[in-house]
Design an enzyme around this catalytic site. Sequence first.
Site, PDB file in Angstrom:
ATOM      1  N   SER A 123       8.462  -0.790   1.540  1.00  0.00           N
ATOM      2  CA  SER A 123       9.587   0.126   1.309  1.00  0.00           C
ATOM      3  C   SER A 123      10.497   0.198   2.537  1.00  0.00           C
ATOM      4  O   SER A 123      10.056  -0.051   3.672  1.00  0.00           O
ATOM      5  CB  SER A 123       9.075   1.535   1.000  1.00  0.00           C
ATOM      6  OG  SER A 123       8.182   1.510  -0.092  1.00  0.00           O
TER       7      SER A 123
HETATM    8  N1  SAM Z   1       3.502   1.455   0.554  1.00  0.00           N
HETATM    9  C1  SAM Z   1       3.724   0.055   0.630  1.00  0.00           C
HETATM   10  C2  SAM Z   1       3.979  -0.433   2.021  1.00  0.00           C
HETATM   11  O1  SAM Z   1       4.033   0.360   2.952  1.00  0.00           O
HETATM   12  O2  SAM Z   1       4.123  -1.647   2.169  1.00  0.00           O
HETATM   13  C3  SAM Z   1       4.807  -0.405  -0.291  1.00  0.00           C
HETATM   14  C4  SAM Z   1       4.301  -0.568  -1.632  1.00  0.00           C
HETATM   15  S1  SAM Z   1       5.196  -1.474  -2.796  1.00  0.00           S
HETATM   16  C5  SAM Z   1       6.750  -0.677  -2.876  1.00  0.00           C
HETATM   17  C6  SAM Z   1       4.321  -0.916  -4.253  1.00  0.00           C
HETATM   18  C7  SAM Z   1       2.910  -1.398  -4.342  1.00  0.00           C
HETATM   19  O3  SAM Z   1       2.297  -0.783  -5.460  1.00  0.00           O
HETATM   20  C8  SAM Z   1       2.770  -2.900  -4.554  1.00  0.00           C
HETATM   21  O4  SAM Z   1       2.017  -3.452  -3.518  1.00  0.00           O
HETATM   22  C9  SAM Z   1       2.038  -3.004  -5.895  1.00  0.00           C
HETATM   23  O5  SAM Z   1       1.131  -4.094  -5.970  1.00  0.00           O
HETATM   24  C10 SAM Z   1       1.320  -1.677  -5.950  1.00  0.00           C
HETATM   25  N2  SAM Z   1       0.890  -1.222  -7.280  1.00  0.00           N
HETATM   26  C11 SAM Z   1       1.537  -1.287  -8.466  1.00  0.00           C
HETATM   27  N3  SAM Z   1       0.791  -0.722  -9.430  1.00  0.00           N
HETATM   28  C12 SAM Z   1      -0.351  -0.278  -8.844  1.00  0.00           C
HETATM   29  C13 SAM Z   1      -1.527   0.408  -9.292  1.00  0.00           C
HETATM   30  N4  SAM Z   1      -1.687   0.754 -10.570  1.00  0.00           N
HETATM   31  N5  SAM Z   1      -2.480   0.703  -8.396  1.00  0.00           N
HETATM   32  C14 SAM Z   1      -2.365   0.367  -7.091  1.00  0.00           C
HETATM   33  N6  SAM Z   1      -1.284  -0.282  -6.589  1.00  0.00           N
HETATM   34  C15 SAM Z   1      -0.285  -0.590  -7.460  1.00  0.00           C
END
Ligand code: SAM
Length: 223
Positions: free
Chosen positions: A69
């Site tokens: 993000s």
């Molecule tokens: N917080 C992260 C960082 O600091 O890099 C950014 C995260 S990114 C915007 C969103 C993340 O949510 C992705 O890595 C994706 O694989 C994960 N994601 C999507 N659905 C998910 C779920 N049901 N459970 C866990 N992770 C999930």
Amino acid sequence: MLFRDKYRDTNLDEKRNRMAKILRDELNLSPEVFEAIKKVPRHEFVPYEHIGDAYSDIPLPIGEAQTISAPHMVAIMCELLNLGKGMKVLEVGGGSGYHAAVVSEIIGDEGLIIAVERREELAKRADEILKRLGYRNIRIVIGDGSKGFPLEAPYDRIYVTASAPDIPKPLLIQLKNGGKMIIPVGEYSQYLYIVEKDEYGRIKKTNWGGVRFVQLIGEYGFK
Ligand code: SAM
């Protein structure tokens, strides 16, 4: 000295300081969030080819079609959560591990973050980086975070970094009375919701405004 270390020594700490000061002034950040953004080396969490952009205030690819993000969004979510020392926090969507590291700086060694990430490769990479940087209060869990992580519930704070079709029921259940959750909701139009649970377990939702996140995929997410 590795090329990466040399590059960091000459450039990156200065860029990080500058970015943190700009965010502090633009977003009126609290000292706690400002210090955390200033301290956490975002360049360690991005792929090598994006190191030069690590302190631009933009999301960046981290592989597997996912993103780290933008720093302003991490800072805003931390402010909205009103984090305090010693809190137990659930992150859904651990991604690169950067956001968890920022939260870790704020809640301190006596706090705990459970960061759930559904993509194994990302989770392993985040775990390795966080361990290398010395973060001891973050536990990376591989799985579907739309179901939360009941083993460690209830949580003082929950934040979700991917947009859900609706607020997942298990997350509401796993939030402590008096707790707070931040979660983006929506498919094409997405809004960030602040969800507060009062001491009697009553829920209040406030729409903070429009945002743009990747989709939450899972049982209580998009299919
Ligand atoms: N917080 C992260 C960082 O600091 O890099 C950014 C995260 S990114 C915007 C969103 C993340 O949510 C992705 O890595 C994706 O694989 C994960 N994601 C999507 N659905 C998910 C779920 N049901 N459970 C866990 N992770 C999930």
